[in-house]
Enzyme design. Structure first.
Site, short mmCIF file in Angstrom:
data_model
loop_
_atom_site.label_atom_id
_atom_site.label_comp_id
_atom_site.label_asym_id
_atom_site.label_seq_id
_atom_site.Cartn_x
_atom_site.Cartn_y
_atom_site.Cartn_z
N GLY A 114 11.30 -9.76 8.20
CA GLY A 114 11.84 -10.75 7.28
C GLY A 114 12.58 -11.87 8.00
O GLY A 114 12.45 -13.05 7.67
N GLY A 121 6.04 -7.35 9.98
CA GLY A 121 5.87 -5.89 9.95
C GLY A 121 4.48 -5.40 10.26
O GLY A 121 4.29 -4.59 11.17
N ARG A 179 14.20 1.20 18.30
CA ARG A 179 15.33 0.30 18.00
C ARG A 179 16.58 0.66 18.79
O ARG A 179 17.38 -0.23 19.11
CB ARG A 179 15.62 0.33 16.50
CG ARG A 179 14.54 -0.39 15.73
CD ARG A 179 14.83 -0.43 14.28
NE ARG A 179 13.94 -1.36 13.63
CZ ARG A 179 13.71 -1.40 12.33
NH1 ARG A 179 14.31 -0.55 11.54
NH2 ARG A 179 12.89 -2.29 11.82
N LYS A 207 -1.44 -11.73 1.21
CA LYS A 207 -1.25 -12.77 0.21
C LYS A 207 -0.84 -14.13 0.74
O LYS A 207 -0.03 -14.23 1.64
CB LYS A 207 -0.17 -12.30 -0.76
CG LYS A 207 -0.64 -11.15 -1.62
CD LYS A 207 0.35 -10.85 -2.70
CE LYS A 207 -0.26 -9.91 -3.73
NZ LYS A 207 0.71 -9.49 -4.72
P1 AMP Z 1 1.14 -8.82 4.73
O1 AMP Z 1 2.27 -7.85 4.47
O2 AMP Z 1 1.03 -9.91 3.71
O3 AMP Z 1 1.13 -9.32 6.15
O4 AMP Z 1 -0.18 -7.99 4.50
C1 AMP Z 1 -0.59 -6.95 5.36
C2 AMP Z 1 -1.68 -6.18 4.69
O5 AMP Z 1 -2.77 -7.02 4.45
C3 AMP Z 1 -2.19 -5.03 5.50
O6 AMP Z 1 -1.78 -3.83 4.91
C4 AMP Z 1 -3.71 -5.19 5.45
O7 AMP Z 1 -4.37 -4.00 5.12
C5 AMP Z 1 -3.90 -6.19 4.33
N1 AMP Z 1 -5.15 -6.95 4.47
C6 AMP Z 1 -5.65 -7.57 5.53
N2 AMP Z 1 -6.87 -8.08 5.27
C7 AMP Z 1 -7.15 -7.77 3.99
C8 AMP Z 1 -8.28 -8.00 3.13
N3 AMP Z 1 -9.35 -8.67 3.56
N4 AMP Z 1 -8.23 -7.53 1.87
C9 AMP Z 1 -7.15 -6.86 1.44
N5 AMP Z 1 -6.06 -6.60 2.19
C10 AMP Z 1 -6.07 -7.05 3.46
#
Ligand code: AMP
Length: 395
Positions: free
Chosen positions: A375, A352, A35, A196
């Site tokens: 974000g 991230g 950064r 999610k």
């Molecule tokens: P996000 O912050 O919503 O972008 O989520 C990122 C996280 O999603 C990472 O830490 C991944 O390990 C997790 N992730 C990716 N694929 C899967 C999956 N099939 N089941 C559970 N977690 C997952």
């Protein structure tokens, strides 16, 4: 959009909002200076024009003025990266800060103490912002990571300056996102992964108008698969979002967007590196097993779409890349994006976890642009106007 290149800083003092929220170890050493390096071109431009620089940033989330959040710890790193001995003042407002700023000569750099040592920073307090504004002649915002916050130093302070502009980093971030959202060369593909659906709904809704293909991978895909009647075992599912998933699929069809979901998955009998694994169709995962990575057919299909795209946006890993056993899909997809980029596509990676993933697998150099603000980028993808950007655009 006024940028730093519209100004000459000879004998001017620039007050620059940077994002020096860097990781620091227990001994007070900066463990990743990315950064600081990212802000360097802006700082150097002011200095080379014959101006002086006052740098302001936050570090962490201090409750009291704990020394572990003091920016004093990073002074030597800033000096080393910029190549100019950087001065430090132990407050960001008030007499001591004003004196230090007043005594600064052209060619000199001053770093202020952590902005968040004053609660007025995050409150966006106008009096506090006005005090900050006394420390420079021109305001430059070069902190994309906080551009979605209407804080005193990122937004409110701008109103007290006649002369204000974006730094090089923020300019590049905005241009890269606009290249995807406003002037994208078709076909445009967005890849959304991660855990999610709920955290990305507004993004999906906004980008459906802008993309030709939407690839949905990672944990969030299972809510869609289950909503369509698939058997997903104990994979990550948000049951209360199933209806919404079906609506999104319908909306996409109406808008002529092709949605691509995984067809096969690497499944595991527990959420562990040591789990037993197998490969099954994504809509036929046995009870007690969960999908943790994209399977070979899925990787091939996703890579195919990517290879035919001219603009690619990637947000969120398509497997649990933190564990070696489930990292393959994310690596292969990253490589496919790298290949497409080599062949002339524009690729933007942000959010991230996808940024951590491309860095972990040394794929960052293969992307056209890797965003620095998680974000802030998500909010731009949601179609929002970021307060930090608006404050400067209203010139
Ligand atoms: P996000 O912050 O919503 O972008 O989520 C990122 C996280 O999603 C990472 O830490 C991944 O390990 C997790 N992730 C990716 N694929 C899967 C999956 N099939 N089941 C559970 N977690 C997952």
């Amino acid at each position: 959009m006024k940028t730093i290149d519209d100004y000459n800083f000879k004998n001017k003092q620039a007050l620059i909002r940077v994002d020096f929220n860097v990781p620091i170890d227990q001994d007070g050493n900066v463990t990743d200076a990315t950064r600081i390096e990212a802000a360097k071109p802006t700082i150097i431009k002011v200095l080379e024009d014959g101006g002086s620089v006052v740098l302001m940033s936050h570090l962490g989330r201090p409750k009291d003025n704990e020394s572990k959040y003091s920016l004093q710890q990073i002074v030597s790193k800033v000096s080393e990266v910029i190549g100019v001995e950087t001065k430090f003042v132990n407050n960001c407002v008030g007499e001591v800060a004003e004196n230090a700023a007043k005594n600064l000569q052209p060619g000199e750099v001053l770093l202020l103490e952590n902005l968040r040592f004053h609660k007025e920073e995050e409150e966006g307090d106008p009096d506090f912002a006005k005090k900050l504004s006394k420390l420079g002649d021109v305001y430059i915002n070069d902190a994309f990571g906080t551009a979605h916050r209407a804080h005193a130093s990122t937004t409110v302070v701008a109103q007290y300056f006649e002369e204000k502009c974006f730094g090089y980093l923020l300019k590049k971030e905005i241009e890269s996102l606009n290249k995807v959202l406003k002037s994208a060369e078709k076909p445009v593909t967005a890849i959304l992964g991660g855990a999610k659906v709920s955290s990305k709904i507004t993004v999906i809704e906004n980008i459906l108008d802008k993309v030709d293909h939407l690839i949905i991978g990672g944990g969030m895909a299972f809510t869609f698969i289950k909503a369509r009647g698939g058997k997903v075992g104990s994979s990550l599912v948000e049951d209360d979002k199933q209806e919404l998933a079906l609506e999104i699929l319908k909306m996409a069809e109406k808008k002529g967007v092709e949605i691509h979901l995984p067809v096969d998955s690497v499944i595991a009998d527990s959420f562990s590196e040591l789990a037993d694994t197998d490969i099954t169709p994504t809509d036929n995962i046995p009870d007690g097993w969960m999908g943790l990575d994209a399977g070979p057919k899925t990787i091939e299909q996703f890579s195919n779409i990517v290879s035919k795209s001219k603009t690619i946006l990637w947000n969120g890993p398509i497997g649990v890349f933190e564990m070696d056993a489930f990292a393959n899909g994310t690596i292969k997809l990253g490589e496919a994006i790298g290949e497409a980029t080599k062949n002339g596509a524009f690729s933007l990676v942000g959010g991230g976890d996808s940024v951590s993933a491309v860095k972990k697998f040394n794929l960052d150099d293969q992307m056209s642009y890797v965003s620095t603000g998680g974000g802030a980028m998500l909010e731009m993808l949601e179609g929002k106007t970021l307060p930090g950007i608006q404050a400067i655009s209203e010139v």
